[in-house]
Each structure stands twice: as C-alpha cells, then as structure tokens.
Design a protein around this motif. Structure first.
Motif, PDB file in Angstrom:
ATOM      1  N   ASN A  96       9.471  45.850   3.465  1.00 11.53           N
ATOM      2  CA  ASN A  96      10.649  46.701   3.220  1.00 11.53           C
ATOM      3  C   ASN A  96      11.541  46.842   4.445  1.00 11.53           C
ATOM      4  N   ILE A  97      11.502  45.846   5.317  1.00 15.22           N
ATOM      5  CA  ILE A  97      12.428  45.813   6.456  1.00 15.22           C
ATOM      6  C   ILE A  97      13.768  45.287   5.969  1.00 15.22           C
ATOM      7  N   PHE A  98      13.703  44.355   5.043  1.00 15.04           N
ATOM      8  CA  PHE A  98      14.893  43.826   4.383  1.00 15.04           C
ATOM      9  C   PHE A  98      14.742  44.090   2.893  1.00 15.04           C
ATOM     10  N   THR A  99      15.748  44.695   2.286  1.00 13.14           N
ATOM     11  CA  THR A  99      15.637  45.105   0.884  1.00 13.14           C
ATOM     12  C   THR A  99      16.670  44.444  -0.025  1.00 13.14           C
ATOM     13  N   GLY A 100      17.433  43.503   0.502  1.00 10.15           N
ATOM     14  CA  GLY A 100      18.451  42.838  -0.301  1.00 10.15           C
ATOM     15  C   GLY A 100      17.870  41.758  -1.195  1.00 10.15           C
ATOM     16  N   ALA A 101      18.759  41.062  -1.892  1.00 15.07           N
ATOM     17  CA  ALA A 101      18.369  39.973  -2.781  1.00 15.07           C
ATOM     18  C   ALA A 101      18.361  38.651  -2.013  1.00 15.07           C
ATOM     19  N   VAL A 102      17.533  37.731  -2.475  1.00 11.39           N
ATOM     20  CA  VAL A 102      17.399  36.426  -1.823  1.00 11.39           C
ATOM     21  C   VAL A 102      17.373  35.326  -2.877  1.00 11.39           C
ATOM     22  N   LEU A 103      18.027  34.230  -2.560  1.00 11.23           N
ATOM     23  CA  LEU A 103      17.933  33.016  -3.371  1.00 11.23           C
ATOM     24  C   LEU A 103      17.745  31.837  -2.431  1.00 11.23           C
ATOM     25  N   THR A 104      16.711  31.047  -2.675  1.00 13.88           N
ATOM     26  CA  THR A 104      16.475  29.828  -1.910  1.00 13.88           C
ATOM     27  C   THR A 104      16.708  28.629  -2.828  1.00 13.88           C
ATOM     28  N   LEU A 105      17.436  27.640  -2.337  1.00 16.47           N
ATOM     29  CA  LEU A 105      17.662  26.407  -3.083  1.00 16.47           C
ATOM     30  C   LEU A 105      16.843  25.282  -2.453  1.00 16.47           C
ATOM     31  N   GLU A 106      16.176  24.494  -3.290  1.00 15.48           N
ATOM     32  CA  GLU A 106      15.309  23.427  -2.805  1.00 15.48           C
ATOM     33  C   GLU A 106      15.325  22.267  -3.802  1.00 15.48           C
ATOM     34  N   HIS A 107      15.369  21.037  -3.290  1.00 18.48           N
ATOM     35  CA  HIS A 107      15.461  19.868  -4.168  1.00 18.48           C
ATOM     36  C   HIS A 107      14.113  19.268  -4.526  1.00 18.48           C
ATOM     37  N   ASP A 108      13.125  19.423  -3.659  1.00 16.98           N
ATOM     38  CA  ASP A 108      11.826  18.788  -3.867  1.00 16.98           C
ATOM     39  C   ASP A 108      10.946  19.684  -4.746  1.00 16.98           C
ATOM     40  N   GLU A 109      10.634  19.225  -5.956  1.00 17.23           N
ATOM     41  CA  GLU A 109       9.916  20.066  -6.920  1.00 17.23           C
ATOM     42  C   GLU A 109       8.512  20.431  -6.435  1.00 17.23           C
ATOM     43  N   GLY A 110       7.814  19.477  -5.839  1.00 17.87           N
ATOM     44  CA  GLY A 110       6.470  19.765  -5.352  1.00 17.87           C
ATOM     45  C   GLY A 110       6.478  20.851  -4.297  1.00 17.87           C
ATOM     46  N   TRP A 111       7.368  20.720  -3.326  1.00 22.90           N
ATOM     47  CA  TRP A 111       7.463  21.709  -2.259  1.00 22.90           C
ATOM     48  C   TRP A 111       8.000  23.029  -2.798  1.00 22.90           C
ATOM     49  N   ARG A 112       8.939  22.947  -3.722  1.00 24.72           N
ATOM     50  CA  ARG A 112       9.489  24.168  -4.330  1.00 24.72           C
ATOM     51  C   ARG A 112       8.382  24.982  -5.000  1.00 24.72           C
ATOM     52  N   ILE A 114       5.133  24.953  -4.338  1.00 28.15           N
ATOM     53  CA  ILE A 114       4.243  25.521  -3.317  1.00 28.15           C
ATOM     54  C   ILE A 114       4.850  26.787  -2.722  1.00 28.15           C
ATOM     55  N   VAL A 115       6.137  26.699  -2.362  1.00 26.82           N
ATOM     56  CA  VAL A 115       6.805  27.853  -1.750  1.00 26.82           C
ATOM     57  C   VAL A 115       6.936  28.994  -2.748  1.00 26.82           C
ATOM     58  N   GLN A 116       7.310  28.668  -3.995  1.00 26.17           N
ATOM     59  CA  GLN A 116       7.511  29.704  -5.010  1.00 26.17           C
ATOM     60  C   GLN A 116       6.236  30.514  -5.248  1.00 26.17           C
ATOM     61  N   GLU A 117       5.076  29.868  -5.168  1.00 23.98           N
ATOM     62  CA  GLU A 117       3.817  30.569  -5.378  1.00 23.98           C
ATOM     63  C   GLU A 117       3.513  31.574  -4.273  1.00 23.98           C
ATOM     64  N   LYS A 118       4.200  31.432  -3.131  1.00 21.26           N
ATOM     65  CA  LYS A 118       3.899  32.289  -1.984  1.00 21.26           C
ATOM     66  C   LYS A 118       4.943  33.371  -1.732  1.00 21.26           C
ATOM     67  N   VAL A 119       6.107  33.274  -2.380  1.00 21.33           N
ATOM     68  CA  VAL A 119       7.164  34.250  -2.117  1.00 21.33           C
ATOM     69  C   VAL A 119       7.554  34.963  -3.407  1.00 21.33           C
ATOM     70  N   SER A 120       8.161  36.135  -3.248  1.00 20.00           N
ATOM     71  CA  SER A 120       8.497  36.952  -4.415  1.00 20.00           C
ATOM     72  C   SER A 120       9.885  36.685  -4.967  1.00 20.00           C
ATOM     73  N   HIS A 121      10.774  36.058  -4.195  1.00 18.93           N
ATOM     74  CA  HIS A 121      12.120  35.792  -4.693  1.00 18.93           C
ATOM     75  C   HIS A 121      12.206  34.392  -5.309  1.00 18.93           C
ATOM     76  N   GLU A 122      13.319  34.129  -5.968  1.00 18.22           N
ATOM     77  CA  GLU A 122      13.483  32.853  -6.668  1.00 18.22           C
ATOM     78  C   GLU A 122      13.736  31.693  -5.711  1.00 18.22           C
ATOM     79  N   VAL A 123      12.981  30.633  -5.917  1.00 16.41           N
ATOM     80  CA  VAL A 123      13.241  29.357  -5.243  1.00 16.41           C
ATOM     81  C   VAL A 123      13.742  28.422  -6.333  1.00 16.41           C
ATOM     82  N   GLN A 124      15.044  28.205  -6.356  1.00 14.78           N
ATOM     83  CA  GLN A 124      15.696  27.498  -7.452  1.00 14.78           C
ATOM     84  C   GLN A 124      15.767  25.998  -7.168  1.00 14.78           C
TER      85      GLN A 124
END
Length: 236
Positions: A96-112, A114-124
C-alpha cells in the motif's frame, strides 16, 4: 613483443572507455544505485527478491521507479515490457505504498503468463508488428487507460536490427496526462531510444506541454521526461 602486447591492450581499453563515454553510461555507479535501492527496500520492509542483472532492469532503473513511487501519488501507471520493474511495482502495491492502477504490456505469452501469476495487476498480451516500426508493439487492439501519469518504456526488445521497436510507444503520448506526468525511457544510451526521446520531446513541445528532462547513468542510461507537479522526477 611484451611492450607491443601492452600497447595493444591499452588501445583496447581506451576504445572500450571511449564507447562507454560516447554511449553515456557510468557502470561504476551501478553499486551506488544498488546501495540506495537496497536501503529503501529494507526501510519499506519489502523482501529483496529482485534480479537487476543482464538484459533485465538494472539498479538505476529500479532505484528510479522505487523513488518515483515513493515520492508521487500516481493514479495510472502503464509499463511497456514485463520484468523486474513489474515485480517491484506489485510489491509496492501489496504494501500500500502505491495505490494507483497499473497496466503492463508484454508480447511474449510464456513470459506474460509467468509474470501474471506473480502480480495482482493485469499483464496484457500485445502482439509485435513490423508496421510502422519493425518489432514494435501492435497497440491497435490493446485496451489502454485514458489518462496515464507514469509511462515506463522498457519494451519490446530492440534486437536483430529492429532498433526502432520502442517507437511504437509514441501513440501513447495521446493518453498522457499532460498536466502531471513522468515518462521513463530505459536503455537511452542506444540510438533507437535516443531518437525516441527526441521524438517524445518534439511531440510534447508541439502540443505546448511544458516538461523537464534528466538522465540517470549507470550500467544503462534512463532518460526521464516529466511535467507539472511531477517535474522534479527529472532531477532524481
């Protein structure tokens, strides 16, 4: 022969030094940014499980993102390219140090995935395209927030002669909050990113947007373009 070998080694070292100076990086400062970054994580009680090595975000970028998130109350962050900074932003959100919205864009589905499973915001997932910039993001079907106040440009990869790939970020300038914003361009020692920085500045100037610019130099170079109440980010 021994003297000639020494001369040859000296010439090689001078060539390497010249390239470092020309590219605007200061590898010896990496340890300084690491020390500050590690200190801040300890102060904020965030587990230091990051790997700012190799092709990943280096310590000056991690320091820069960390300091920006601690200093400003961003409402919308958009990040191009998933990686160490994605995990860092998520760690700040979980504390709760940062409370804004986040969107990450990523092209590699495999890496996307892996990252999506570890973070709470959308990795599109966004595909790559050769039009208009070889190897750039195709944002035509991407769902982008209307008002971005922190834009982090660290993707897609600029390899195989596709040095203009990150110029595909330029359409996102239409979504920047022109009153208060920070734009971070990573790998700004490279010619493609150097040109991208100039194009961003020209686009902002053409709209009458006031901004400041600054650079961080370590193993890599980051250029910061900031305006409004976030202007001081250019002096980080």
């Amino acid at each position: 022969m021994h003297i000639e070998m020494l001369k040859s080694l000296l010439r090689q070292q001078l060539v390497r030094l010249g390239k470092v100076l020309q590219n605007g990086v200061r590898p010896e400062l990496e340890a300084v940014y690491q020390s500050i970054f590690d200190r801040d994580l300890e102060k904020l009680a965030i587990r230091n499980e990051f790997y700012p090595l190799g092709a990943a975000a280096n310590y000056s970028l991690m320091y820069l993102v960390s300091r920006a998130l601690q200093t400003f109350s961003f409402e919308q962050v958009v990040e191009l390219g998933a990686g160490q900074t994605t995990f860092l932003i998520d760690a700040f959100k979980k504390r709760n140090i940062f409370t804004g919205a986040v969107l990450t864009l990523e092209h590699d589905e495999g890496w996307r995935t892996i990252v999506q499973e570890k973070v709470s915001h959308e990795v599109q997932k966004v595909p790559l395209s050769n039009n208009p910039y070889p190897g750039g993001y195709d944002l035509s079907d991407a769902i982008i927030p209307a008002k971005i106040d922190l834009l982090l440009i660290d993707g897609p990869p600029a390899i195989g002669g596709k040095y203009l790939s990150r110029h595909s970020a330029l359409p996102l300038l239409n979504r920047i909050n022109q009153e208060d914003f920070v734009i971070i361009v990573d790998d700004a020692e490279r010619r493609g990113e150097l040109q991208l920085v100039e194009r961003i500045k020209a686009a902002l100037s053409s709209k009458g947007v006031k901004y400041r610019t600054g650079d961080l130099l370590a193993a890599k170079r980051q250029t910061v373009i900031a305006g409004g109440k976030f202007e001081i980010a250019a002096f980080f």
